[in-house]
Design a protein around this motif. Structure first.
Motif, mmCIF file in Angstrom:
data_model
loop_
_atom_site.group_PDB
_atom_site.id
_atom_site.type_symbol
_atom_site.label_atom_id
_atom_site.label_comp_id
_atom_site.label_asym_id
_atom_site.label_seq_id
_atom_site.Cartn_x
_atom_site.Cartn_y
_atom_site.Cartn_z
ATOM 1 N N VAL A 88 0.841 -1.208 0.000
ATOM 2 C CA VAL A 88 0.000 0.000 0.000
ATOM 3 C C VAL A 88 0.872 1.252 0.000
ATOM 4 O O VAL A 88 0.650 2.183 -0.775
ATOM 5 C CB VAL A 88 -0.932 -0.006 1.239
ATOM 6 N N ILE A 89 1.896 1.231 0.871
ATOM 7 C CA ILE A 89 2.741 2.423 0.976
ATOM 8 C C ILE A 89 3.557 2.609 -0.294
ATOM 9 O O ILE A 89 3.708 3.721 -0.801
ATOM 10 C CB ILE A 89 3.653 2.326 2.224
ATOM 11 N N ASN A 90 4.028 1.507 -0.822
ATOM 12 C CA ASN A 90 4.863 1.561 -2.014
ATOM 13 C C ASN A 90 4.134 2.190 -3.197
ATOM 14 O O ASN A 90 4.738 2.840 -4.037
ATOM 15 C CB ASN A 90 5.317 0.139 -2.375
ATOM 16 N N ARG A 91 2.800 1.980 -3.239
ATOM 17 C CA ARG A 91 2.021 2.526 -4.347
ATOM 18 C C ARG A 91 2.101 4.062 -4.350
ATOM 19 O O ARG A 91 2.098 4.693 -5.396
ATOM 20 C CB ARG A 91 0.560 2.089 -4.225
ATOM 21 N N SER A 92 2.163 4.634 -3.156
ATOM 22 C CA SER A 92 2.184 6.092 -3.082
ATOM 23 C C SER A 92 3.590 6.652 -2.907
ATOM 24 O O SER A 92 3.895 7.747 -3.364
ATOM 25 C CB SER A 92 1.324 6.574 -1.916
ATOM 26 N N VAL A 93 4.433 5.914 -2.191
ATOM 27 C CA VAL A 93 5.828 6.350 -2.008
ATOM 28 C C VAL A 93 6.719 5.266 -2.591
ATOM 29 O O VAL A 93 7.115 4.340 -1.897
ATOM 30 C CB VAL A 93 6.158 6.566 -0.511
ATOM 31 N N PRO A 94 7.020 5.363 -3.865
ATOM 32 C CA PRO A 94 7.747 4.271 -4.540
ATOM 33 C C PRO A 94 9.103 3.998 -3.884
ATOM 34 O O PRO A 94 9.761 4.921 -3.400
ATOM 35 C CB PRO A 94 7.921 4.802 -5.968
ATOM 36 N N GLY A 95 9.475 2.720 -3.891
ATOM 37 C CA GLY A 95 10.781 2.334 -3.368
ATOM 38 C C GLY A 95 10.795 2.043 -1.887
ATOM 39 O O GLY A 95 11.847 1.877 -1.289
ATOM 40 N N THR A 96 9.640 1.983 -1.267
ATOM 41 C CA THR A 96 9.617 1.745 0.171
ATOM 42 C C THR A 96 9.308 0.310 0.526
ATOM 43 O O THR A 96 9.355 -0.075 1.694
ATOM 44 C CB THR A 96 8.567 2.643 0.841
ATOM 45 N N ARG A 97 8.943 -0.502 -0.497
ATOM 46 C CA ARG A 97 8.576 -1.878 -0.209
ATOM 47 C C ARG A 97 9.730 -2.635 0.462
ATOM 48 O O ARG A 97 9.587 -3.212 1.540
ATOM 49 C CB ARG A 97 8.176 -2.609 -1.489
ATOM 50 N N GLY A 98 10.917 -2.542 -0.205
ATOM 51 C CA GLY A 98 12.088 -3.243 0.311
ATOM 52 C C GLY A 98 12.466 -2.746 1.702
ATOM 53 O O GLY A 98 12.744 -3.532 2.615
ATOM 54 N N GLN A 99 12.443 -1.428 1.857
ATOM 55 C CA GLN A 99 12.790 -0.805 3.137
ATOM 56 C C GLN A 99 11.988 -1.419 4.275
ATOM 57 O O GLN A 99 12.530 -1.817 5.314
ATOM 58 C CB GLN A 99 12.531 0.698 3.009
ATOM 59 N N LEU A 100 10.674 -1.541 4.064
ATOM 60 C CA LEU A 100 9.805 -2.047 5.118
ATOM 61 C C LEU A 100 10.026 -3.525 5.377
ATOM 62 O O LEU A 100 10.197 -3.964 6.512
ATOM 63 C CB LEU A 100 8.338 -1.815 4.738
ATOM 64 N N ILE A 101 10.054 -4.313 4.286
ATOM 65 C CA ILE A 101 10.117 -5.760 4.460
ATOM 66 C C ILE A 101 11.466 -6.185 5.047
ATOM 67 O O ILE A 101 11.530 -6.993 5.981
ATOM 68 C CB ILE A 101 9.826 -6.468 3.122
ATOM 69 N N LYS A 102 12.504 -5.550 4.500
ATOM 70 C CA LYS A 102 13.831 -5.942 4.973
ATOM 71 C C LYS A 102 14.038 -5.537 6.435
ATOM 72 O O LYS A 102 14.550 -6.289 7.246
ATOM 73 C CB LYS A 102 14.913 -5.305 4.098
ATOM 74 N N SER A 103 13.649 -4.308 6.772
ATOM 75 C CA SER A 103 13.816 -3.853 8.155
ATOM 76 C C SER A 103 12.958 -4.673 9.109
ATOM 77 O O SER A 103 13.342 -4.912 10.257
ATOM 78 C CB SER A 103 13.454 -2.376 8.284
ATOM 79 N N ALA A 143 20.189 3.330 10.629
ATOM 80 C CA ALA A 143 21.426 2.600 10.370
ATOM 81 C C ALA A 143 21.156 1.409 9.458
ATOM 82 O O ALA A 143 21.946 1.085 8.578
ATOM 83 C CB ALA A 143 22.030 2.131 11.688
ATOM 84 N N ASP A 144 20.022 0.782 9.663
ATOM 85 C CA ASP A 144 19.683 -0.375 8.842
ATOM 86 C C ASP A 144 19.425 0.051 7.395
ATOM 87 O O ASP A 144 19.865 -0.623 6.463
ATOM 88 C CB ASP A 144 18.438 -1.058 9.413
ATOM 89 N N ASN A 145 18.660 1.173 7.256
ATOM 90 C CA ASN A 145 18.347 1.648 5.904
ATOM 91 C C ASN A 145 18.187 3.163 5.962
ATOM 92 O O ASN A 145 17.309 3.672 6.641
ATOM 93 C CB ASN A 145 17.035 0.995 5.438
ATOM 94 N N PRO A 146 19.052 3.906 5.256
ATOM 95 C CA PRO A 146 19.002 5.379 5.329
ATOM 96 C C PRO A 146 17.656 5.939 4.874
ATOM 97 O O PRO A 146 17.314 7.084 5.162
ATOM 98 C CB PRO A 146 20.121 5.827 4.395
ATOM 99 N N LYS A 147 16.876 5.123 4.166
ATOM 100 C CA LYS A 147 15.566 5.600 3.708
ATOM 101 C C LYS A 147 14.627 5.958 4.866
ATOM 102 O O LYS A 147 13.671 6.714 4.690
ATOM 103 C CB LYS A 147 14.902 4.534 2.832
ATOM 104 N N TRP A 148 14.925 5.391 6.057
ATOM 105 C CA TRP A 148 14.089 5.717 7.225
ATOM 106 C C TRP A 148 14.228 7.179 7.632
ATOM 107 O O TRP A 148 13.465 7.680 8.444
ATOM 108 C CB TRP A 148 14.459 4.820 8.420
ATOM 109 N N ALA A 149 15.241 7.844 7.074
ATOM 110 C CA ALA A 149 15.419 9.266 7.393
ATOM 111 C C ALA A 149 14.836 10.164 6.315
ATOM 112 O O ALA A 149 15.089 11.353 6.273
ATOM 113 C CB ALA A 149 16.907 9.566 7.582
ATOM 114 N N GLU A 150 14.058 9.555 5.398
ATOM 115 C CA GLU A 150 13.471 10.380 4.335
ATOM 116 C C GLU A 150 12.084 10.884 4.735
ATOM 117 O O GLU A 150 11.235 10.124 5.202
ATOM 118 C CB GLU A 150 13.391 9.579 3.027
ATOM 119 N N LEU A 151 11.885 12.203 4.531
ATOM 120 C CA LEU A 151 10.641 12.846 4.998
ATOM 121 C C LEU A 151 9.372 12.389 4.272
ATOM 122 O O LEU A 151 8.338 12.174 4.920
ATOM 123 C CB LEU A 151 10.778 14.363 4.902
ATOM 124 N N PRO A 152 9.402 12.241 2.929
ATOM 125 C CA PRO A 152 8.142 11.893 2.228
ATOM 126 C C PRO A 152 7.457 10.665 2.803
ATOM 127 O O PRO A 152 6.223 10.606 2.889
ATOM 128 C CB PRO A 152 8.601 11.659 0.796
#
Lengths: 424, 370
Positions: free
Chosen positions: A117-132, A149-158
């Protein structure tokens, strides 16, 4: 008259009861009986009409996924204010809540769905969530640092903006999509990418086509209704049968008949070639485009214009026109000043009937419209079935259509006054 | 009493002339058979007749809504058969008023003026004057539906007059009103006619209305004018049995002409000899209808007072306040009505008794057999 009834409003019965109360009581039995009679229909309508519409409106706006999958995060992120913190990121509490949700999500196997669901609106977050989520159990607080530290994407505001925006029970996401709008990375509502813009164009086309169809119906129906109204009863009845004949034929049959007539190898093209008006290489495209939809819908909706016009014209006393001409008015002026204004209530009724029917029409545009003749109803249907289906967008589109029609009706009421309409 | 405005001599004195006008709708029957009628300027002429007698058709031909099948209609010596209705300049009041429901009273009245491209201020002034004329000065802003029947009627009349037409046609304009209002409106229209010097052609099936208002009345039946005369002449001196029967109350006796003596004749009714005024008889030995007005009969006349005395049986008495109607069986007619004034000294009769009735010879008109 009115002043008399005003002074009477204070009257009382012999026993000192208010007269109005007494009347209400006296009519109670009759009113209850009437209510009982309409009850079956009322229940039927509530169950099959009102409830589904309410359900549709709720569905179009409801938002279960994020609050369901990430309950702790949704709660914690409510107080996040981007401008209050140093780098704009949420504080530790939110990250801790997210960590908790990731752990729970992995256990319940719901994290995949949430990621989708999140990936549909914020592309590229699928891996971030599943892997973390996979590593979440082993993480130590503070979770903010651990996750980043696990994934720098967690520091992204969108990403966080999206979570906060969609944490409520209701969302306007689908409505935005239905009018070709989307959020940009900063969370502002902007026009969707050009390739994604479909609905607004079709909405606009539906409205313009409906206006054209309604206008054509007025032009064609007016003389017919007039002829009907001045014919003898016998002739008028025969004509009326001809007008109503389309009503007695299945919609599908009529539409198929138009296919036979309008097709590339259809009757009209063949006839025109046969009499030499066009040659074989320049056959008219009358079908699978807006023209096809237009022609067939005018035909199908014409009776809805003729009938209210006819019913109004029949009541216009012919001596009005005679009176106008006897006073020296040219017959055309007499018609324009006297007859035409008197037909307006019928015309207005016909216009609103045909327009509202046209704007939600499905089958004819679907069969005759091709790609450029389809209406918004066809897109609603497309979104309800098949591989590209998005039920929520269908609901949003349908809701917009419904609200739009109600709005038009309201404007129409303001302009013309619905109580002045004569439907038949 | 009104005096018939008969204008003699030159044809040019007439505002309207019908010359040998015929009308047929279907080509099989003539609705108007052969109409010759002149209307003088300032005259009030009524076309009176039962429904289907052709009177409304005549009016519609004059207004221009129906073409004449044959013959010519002249308006001020101009043949108007080929003039469309909107160029005839004739005012018309319609049966159901035909007030435009979507316009206010003032807009209705202004309609014929605006058609004539009159200046706005002039329109306003004329409309107000017309409203004053029919005593509806305060009603200009109302819709026709907000007016009573009588008020609507007045607006319709005002609208037909507001553009000062030379001729006003009225097609049963009072038909929809109740009796009291109808009588009141009859006087109002009559007074307007006199005050403004209008020329009016009026159509009605109500004889009282015709008698009240007209200078002359054309009695229509079967597409023919049966008689064209002033109200008095029509009542006092009907030319034929139809007119005698249509105008006012009338007793008829059927008999055979036995002999003719100058203006008078002797009629045999089943053996009884009666003296009558020979008005419209076919000749000796031919059947005839005698017409007797109910108020021209004497009950128990003194011997020698009347040339005709016949005995009849009293069948019924109806008390009507100012007069009493007595139904007799006289010479085989059991619908023979006698009106007796309810005056001191009037005889009281009993049902079943035989009573002598007498009448003057000139009150008994021998007409066609019909």
């Amino acid at each position: 008259m009115t002043t008399a009834s005003n002074t009477q409003s204070t009257l009382v019965t012999k026993e000192g009861k208010s007269l109005k109360e007494a009347i209400t009581q006296a009519n109670k039995a009759a009113r209850n009986r009437a209510l009982l009679l309409v009850m079956p229909l009322l229940i039927f309508l509530i169950l099959t009409f009102v409830m589904p519409i309410i359900y549709m409106l709720i569905q179009a706006a409801s938002n279960e996924e994020i609050p369901n999958y990430l309950p702790n995060t949704v709660e914690a992120i409510a107080s996040w204010d981007e401008s209050q913190s140093a780098n704009g990121l949420p504080d530790e509490a939110v990250y801790a809540a997210m960590h908790k949700d990731l752990v729970a999500g992995r256990e319940n196997r719901t994290i995949g769905k949430a990621a989708g669901v999140i990936n549909r609106s914020v592309p590229g977050t699928r891996g971030q969530l599943i892997k973390s989520a996979k590593k979440a159990k082993k993480m130590e607080p503070p979770f903010k640092e651990a996750l980043i530290a696990d994934n720098p994407k967690w520091a992204e505001l969108p990403f966080w903006r999206f979570i906060q925006r969609e944490s409520g029970a209701f969302t306007i996401n689908y409505f935005l999509k239905a009018v070709d709008r989307a959020y940009d990375k900063e969370g502002n509502i902007v026009q969707a990418k050009e390739s994604n813009r479909v609905y607004l164009k079709i909405f606009l086309r539906t409205i313009i086509m409906s206006i054209l169809i309604t206008g054509m119906c007025v032009l064609l129906a007016y003389p017919v209704a007039y002829l009907l109204s001045i014919s003898s009863v016998k002739k008028a009845n025969l004509l009326m049968i001809l007008v109503l004949l389309p009503f007695w034929t299945s919609l599908l049959v009529r539409t198929s008949a138009w296919m036979v007539l309008l097709g590339q190898q259809g009757v009209i093209n063949e006839t025109l070639i046969a009499i030499g008006l066009i040659d074989d290489s320049s056959r008219l495209s009358l079908i699978y485009n807006a023209t096809g939809t237009f022609i067939a819908m005018v035909h199908i909706l014409l009776p809805f214009m003729i009938l209210p016009l006819y019913s109004v014209m029949k009541t216009i006393n012919p001596s009005y026109l005679r009176a106008a001409t006897s006073m020296g008015s040219h017959p055309f002026r007499a018609w324009w000043k006297v007859y035409f204004p008197l037909t307006l209530p019928g015309m207005a009724a016909g216009v609103i009937l045909v327009f509202i029917l046209a704007i939600g029409y499905y089958i004819t545009p679907a069969l005759l419209g091709g790609a450029e003749g389809i209406f918004i109803s066809n897109l609603i249907a497309d979104n309800m079935k098949g591989t590209t289906a998005n039920f929520k967008i269908a609901m949003a589109l349908a809701s917009i259509l419904l609200i739009g029609v109600l709005l038009l009706y309201w404007v129409f009421n303001k302009l013309v006054g619905v109580d002045r309409l004569k439907f038949g | 009493m009104t005096t018939p405005t008969t204008v003699h001599g030159d044809k040019t004195d007439y505002l309207v002339r019908f010359e040998n006008v015929q009308k047929s709708y279907d080509g099989d029957t003539l609705v108007v058979k052969n109409l010759n009628l002149n209307v003088a300027k300032g005259e009030f002429v009524t076309m009176l007749g039962p429904s289907g007698s052709g009177k409304t058709t005549c009016l519609m031909m004059l207004a221009g809504f129906e073409p004449a099948t044959n013959g010519e209609i002249y308006l001020k010596d101009r043949p108007i058969n080929d003039v469309p209705p909107h160029k005839r300049g004739i005012g018309m009041v319609f049966q159901n008023y035909a007030l435009f429901p979507h316009m206010t009273v003032a807009e209705n009245l202004g309609f014929p003026l605006e058609t004539r491209k009159m200046a706005k201020s002039e329109v306003k002034e004329k409309v107000q004057r017309a409203l004053d004329m029919v005593e509806l000065s305060q009603f200009g802003g109302r819709r026709p539906a907000q007016l009573s029947g009588g008020q609507q009627q007045r607006v319709a009349v005002a609208r037909a007059l507001v553009f000062d037409p030379e001729l006003v046609l009225m097609d049963e304009p009072l038909g929809a009103l109740d009796k009291n209002l109808r009588e009141q409106m009859q006087y109002e229209i009559k007074h307007l006619h006199e005050k403004l010097g209008l020329t009016v052609v009026y159509v009605t099936h109500d004889q009282t209305e015709a008698l009240t208002m007209s200078n002359r009345i054309a009695v229509f039946d079967d597409g023919i004018i049966q008689q064209l005369a002033s109200p008095e002449d029509l009542y006092e001196k009907p030319d034929n049995a139809f007119v005698a029967g249509f105008i006012g109350e009338n007793n008829t006796l059927k008999g055979v002409v036995e002999s003719v003596e100058g203006d008078n004749c002797t009629v045999d009714i089943d053996g009884t000899k009666v003296q009558a005024l020979a008005v419209n008889i076919a000749g000796q030995g031919k059947p005839t209808t005698l017409s007797l007005r109910p108020e021209r009969l004497y009950i128990r006349p003194e011997a020698g007072k009347c040339p005709n005395i016949v005995s009849g049986k009293v069948l019924e008495q109806i008390y009507l306040g100012d007069h009493i109607r007595i139904r007799f069986d006289l010479l085989g007619n059991d619908e023979f009505i006698v009106k007796v004034k309810n005056a001191p000294g009037s005889d009281h009769l009993t049902v079943g008794e035989m009573v002598d009735l007498g009448w003057e010879t000139e009150d008994c008109r021998a007409l066609d057999a019909s």
